[in-house]
Design a protein around this motif. Structure first.
Motif, PDB file in Angstrom:
ATOM      1  N   THR A  65       0.831  -1.203   0.000  1.00 52.79           N
ATOM      2  CA  THR A  65       0.000   0.000   0.000  1.00 52.79           C
ATOM      3  C   THR A  65       0.872   1.262   0.000  1.00 52.79           C
ATOM      4  O   THR A  65       0.611   2.213  -0.741  1.00 52.79           O
ATOM      5  CB  THR A  65      -0.927  -0.007   1.234  1.00 52.79           C
ATOM      6  N   ALA A  66       1.931   1.248   0.813  1.00 57.67           N
ATOM      7  CA  ALA A  66       2.836   2.408   0.903  1.00 57.67           C
ATOM      8  C   ALA A  66       3.573   2.624  -0.412  1.00 57.67           C
ATOM      9  O   ALA A  66       3.697   3.764  -0.890  1.00 57.67           O
ATOM     10  CB  ALA A  66       3.838   2.200   2.048  1.00 57.67           C
ATOM     11  N   VAL A  67       4.045   1.553  -1.026  1.00 61.13           N
ATOM     12  CA  VAL A  67       4.770   1.663  -2.304  1.00 61.13           C
ATOM     13  C   VAL A  67       3.843   2.226  -3.379  1.00 61.13           C
ATOM     14  O   VAL A  67       4.219   3.111  -4.147  1.00 61.13           O
ATOM     15  CB  VAL A  67       5.332   0.280  -2.737  1.00 61.13           C
ATOM     16  N   ARG A  68       2.613   1.736  -3.414  1.00 62.39           N
ATOM     17  CA  ARG A  68       1.675   2.155  -4.466  1.00 62.39           C
ATOM     18  C   ARG A  68       1.226   3.609  -4.291  1.00 62.39           C
ATOM     19  O   ARG A  68       0.704   4.208  -5.218  1.00 62.39           O
ATOM     20  CB  ARG A  68       0.469   1.207  -4.508  1.00 62.39           C
ATOM     21  N   SER A  69       1.432   4.170  -3.113  1.00 61.17           N
ATOM     22  CA  SER A  69       1.037   5.565  -2.899  1.00 61.17           C
ATOM     23  C   SER A  69       2.134   6.523  -3.359  1.00 61.17           C
ATOM     24  O   SER A  69       1.950   7.741  -3.305  1.00 61.17           O
ATOM     25  CB  SER A  69       0.726   5.793  -1.417  1.00 61.17           C
ATOM     26  N   GLN A  70       3.274   5.985  -3.807  1.00 62.46           N
ATOM     27  CA  GLN A  70       4.404   6.838  -4.184  1.00 62.46           C
ATOM     28  C   GLN A  70       4.700   6.715  -5.679  1.00 62.46           C
ATOM     29  O   GLN A  70       5.203   5.688  -6.129  1.00 62.46           O
ATOM     30  CB  GLN A  70       5.632   6.450  -3.354  1.00 62.46           C
ATOM     31  N   PRO A  71       4.387   7.766  -6.450  1.00 66.12           N
ATOM     32  CA  PRO A  71       4.525   7.714  -7.909  1.00 66.12           C
ATOM     33  C   PRO A  71       5.936   7.326  -8.369  1.00 66.12           C
ATOM     34  O   PRO A  71       6.080   6.618  -9.368  1.00 66.12           O
ATOM     35  CB  PRO A  71       4.187   9.146  -8.354  1.00 66.12           C
ATOM     36  N   GLU A  72       6.973   7.759  -7.621  1.00 62.36           N
ATOM     37  CA  GLU A  72       8.342   7.467  -8.063  1.00 62.36           C
ATOM     38  C   GLU A  72       8.681   5.969  -7.955  1.00 62.36           C
ATOM     39  O   GLU A  72       9.706   5.522  -8.471  1.00 62.36           O
ATOM     40  CB  GLU A  72       9.354   8.327  -7.293  1.00 62.36           C
ATOM     41  N   LEU A  73       7.820   5.211  -7.265  1.00 60.03           N
ATOM     42  CA  LEU A  73       8.062   3.769  -7.130  1.00 60.03           C
ATOM     43  C   LEU A  73       7.147   2.945  -8.049  1.00 60.03           C
ATOM     44  O   LEU A  73       7.094   1.730  -7.964  1.00 60.03           O
ATOM     45  CB  LEU A  73       7.842   3.333  -5.672  1.00 60.03           C
ATOM     46  N   ARG A  74       6.440   3.669  -8.947  1.00 62.33           N
ATOM     47  CA  ARG A  74       5.398   3.019  -9.743  1.00 62.33           C
ATOM     48  C   ARG A  74       5.927   1.862 -10.602  1.00 62.33           C
ATOM     49  O   ARG A  74       5.233   0.888 -10.818  1.00 62.33           O
ATOM     50  CB  ARG A  74       4.715   4.066 -10.639  1.00 62.33           C
ATOM     51  N   ARG A  75       7.168   1.990 -11.075  1.00 65.36           N
ATOM     52  CA  ARG A  75       7.650   0.963 -12.022  1.00 65.36           C
ATOM     53  C   ARG A  75       8.105  -0.337 -11.323  1.00 65.36           C
ATOM     54  O   ARG A  75       8.434  -1.308 -11.979  1.00 65.36           O
ATOM     55  CB  ARG A  75       8.777   1.513 -12.888  1.00 65.36           C
ATOM     56  N   MET A  76       8.092  -0.332 -10.004  1.00 66.30           N
ATOM     57  CA  MET A  76       8.510  -1.531  -9.278  1.00 66.30           C
ATOM     58  C   MET A  76       7.393  -2.589  -9.285  1.00 66.30           C
ATOM     59  O   MET A  76       6.268  -2.313  -8.867  1.00 66.30           O
ATOM     60  CB  MET A  76       8.880  -1.166  -7.832  1.00 66.30           C
ATOM     61  N   THR A  77       7.725  -3.789  -9.762  1.00 62.68           N
ATOM     62  CA  THR A  77       6.770  -4.901  -9.763  1.00 62.68           C
ATOM     63  C   THR A  77       6.746  -5.534  -8.371  1.00 62.68           C
ATOM     64  O   THR A  77       7.792  -5.725  -7.751  1.00 62.68           O
ATOM     65  CB  THR A  77       7.190  -5.950 -10.811  1.00 62.68           C
ATOM     66  N   LEU A  78       5.542  -5.838  -7.886  1.00 63.58           N
ATOM     67  CA  LEU A  78       5.388  -6.392  -6.535  1.00 63.58           C
ATOM     68  C   LEU A  78       4.803  -7.801  -6.595  1.00 63.58           C
ATOM     69  O   LEU A  78       3.749  -8.018  -7.178  1.00 63.58           O
ATOM     70  CB  LEU A  78       4.471  -5.495  -5.704  1.00 63.58           C
ATOM     71  N   MET A  79       5.523  -8.732  -6.006  1.00 63.16           N
ATOM     72  CA  MET A  79       5.071 -10.124  -5.980  1.00 63.16           C
ATOM     73  C   MET A  79       5.006 -10.602  -4.532  1.00 63.16           C
ATOM     74  O   MET A  79       6.030 -10.661  -3.854  1.00 63.16           O
ATOM     75  CB  MET A  79       6.056 -10.965  -6.793  1.00 63.16           C
ATOM     76  N   MET A  80       3.814 -10.907  -4.066  1.00 63.41           N
ATOM     77  CA  MET A  80       3.672 -11.450  -2.717  1.00 63.41           C
ATOM     78  C   MET A  80       4.192 -12.892  -2.714  1.00 63.41           C
ATOM     79  O   MET A  80       3.871 -13.676  -3.616  1.00 63.41           O
ATOM     80  CB  MET A  80       2.204 -11.459  -2.264  1.00 63.41           C
ATOM     81  N   VAL A  81       4.993 -13.231  -1.701  1.00 63.47           N
ATOM     82  CA  VAL A  81       5.448 -14.621  -1.511  1.00 63.47           C
ATOM     83  C   VAL A  81       5.173 -14.935  -0.045  1.00 63.47           C
ATOM     84  O   VAL A  81       5.918 -14.510   0.840  1.00 63.47           O
ATOM     85  CB  VAL A  81       6.942 -14.794  -1.828  1.00 63.47           C
ATOM     86  N   THR A  82       4.082 -15.643   0.204  1.00 62.11           N
ATOM     87  CA  THR A  82       3.569 -15.703   1.573  1.00 62.11           C
ATOM     88  C   THR A  82       2.824 -16.996   1.861  1.00 62.11           C
ATOM     89  O   THR A  82       2.364 -17.679   0.943  1.00 62.11           O
ATOM     90  CB  THR A  82       2.628 -14.496   1.820  1.00 62.11           C
TER      91      THR A  82
END
Ligand SMILES: [Mg+2]
Lengths: 122, 150
Positions: A65-82
């Motif tokens: 949620t925090a990463v997605r609220s920051q435009p400069e981090l938009r290009r980072m792909t997020l993969m949950m491993v849980t």
């Protein structure tokens, strides 16, 4: 390509780090969401983050949620491993901005297949 | 059986543990007679709260925990610190606990794992009773998994 491995278990970070290095990534690690967030805000932005859910201080959903609220981090792909595999929780993580979801225990092939689906490995 | 009373079966617990042990440790677990674990042991625990409340415990001899941690860390025999063995056992408990939770009434949340190590200790969950207990073993030693319901 740079990968962030975010998990509160050192053993799990080692296993995931090994898989990512073998897939051709440089790897940085963090042990909770807050440390991970500091890492991506102060260092180079990773191409992909493998994100555990169940961590102290800041959990994986809060990190996404925090990463997605920051435009400069938009290009980072997020993969949950849980280990979190309740359907409603998977839906929450994807709605918050995770691109992929892998449930522990996983195989190295499962991780690489998802990276391939995301266009991160050939 | 109503959903609220539904519990996981010994067969389901066994299958989950076998999956985790084979995929992460390359060790094959098989059911064995339930004999108390003597001597130094390691116990991992996670708590579940929400629609279902209780705890999931893993216990194994210290030697088994060491072999498991060495497999996860790809470490040489005898090279790991106690903290690293606890970390590995905690994560194995987290994986088995999380997969067991997925079979229990939802929604619920899983705690961060805690790990106890030593020769003489007793672990209790006040007000909870053991509703399932599974004894397994591989070449590294026994593994006991118990489910406690509040
Ligand atoms: Mg975790």
């Amino acid at each position: 390509m740079l990968a962030l491995v975010l998990d509160d278990s050192r053993a799990m970070r080692m296993i995931l780090g090994r898989i990512m290095r073998e897939a051709g990534f440089d790897v940085v690690e963090a042990g909770d969401g807050k440390e991970g967030l500091e890492r991506v805000q102060t260092g180079p932005v990773p191409d992909v983050a493998l994100v555990d859910w169940n961590m102290p201080v800041m959990n994986g959903l809060e990190f996404v949620t925090a990463v997605r609220s920051q435009p400069e981090l938009r290009r980072m792909t997020l993969m949950m491993v849980t280990t979190e595999s309740e359907h409603s929780q998977i839906v929450r993580a994807l709605a918050a901005g995770a691109h992929e979801y892998v449930i522990k225990p996983f195989t190295a092939d499962a991780i690489v297949d998802k990276l391939s689906l995301l266009g991160l490995v050939a | 059986m109503t959903l609220a009373n539904a519990v996981v079966t010994a067969e389901q617990i066994t299958a989950i543990a076998q999956d985790v042990w084979s995929s992460f440790l390359q060790l094959d677990l098989l059911p064995v007679e339930n004999v108390p674990i003597e001597g130094s042991s390691v116990t991992g625990c996670v708590h579940v709260s929400g629609e279902w409340g209780g705890s999931i415990f893993l216990q194994c001899p210290a030697g088994h925990a060491q072999v498991a941690a060495e497999a996860m860390f790809a470490a040489d025999p005898g090279s790991l610190a106690a903290e690293e063995i606890s970390d590995a056992l905690g994560e194995l408990t987290n994986m088995i606990g999380g997969n067991i939770k997925s079979l229990l009434p939802a929604p619920s949340t899983l705690s961060i794992p805690s790990v106890a190590t030593g020769d003489t200790y007793t672990v209790r969950v006040p007000g909870a009773v053991v509703i399932e207990h599974v004894a397994l073993a591989c070449g590294a030693g026994d593994l006991h998994i118990s489910i406690w319901k509040v």
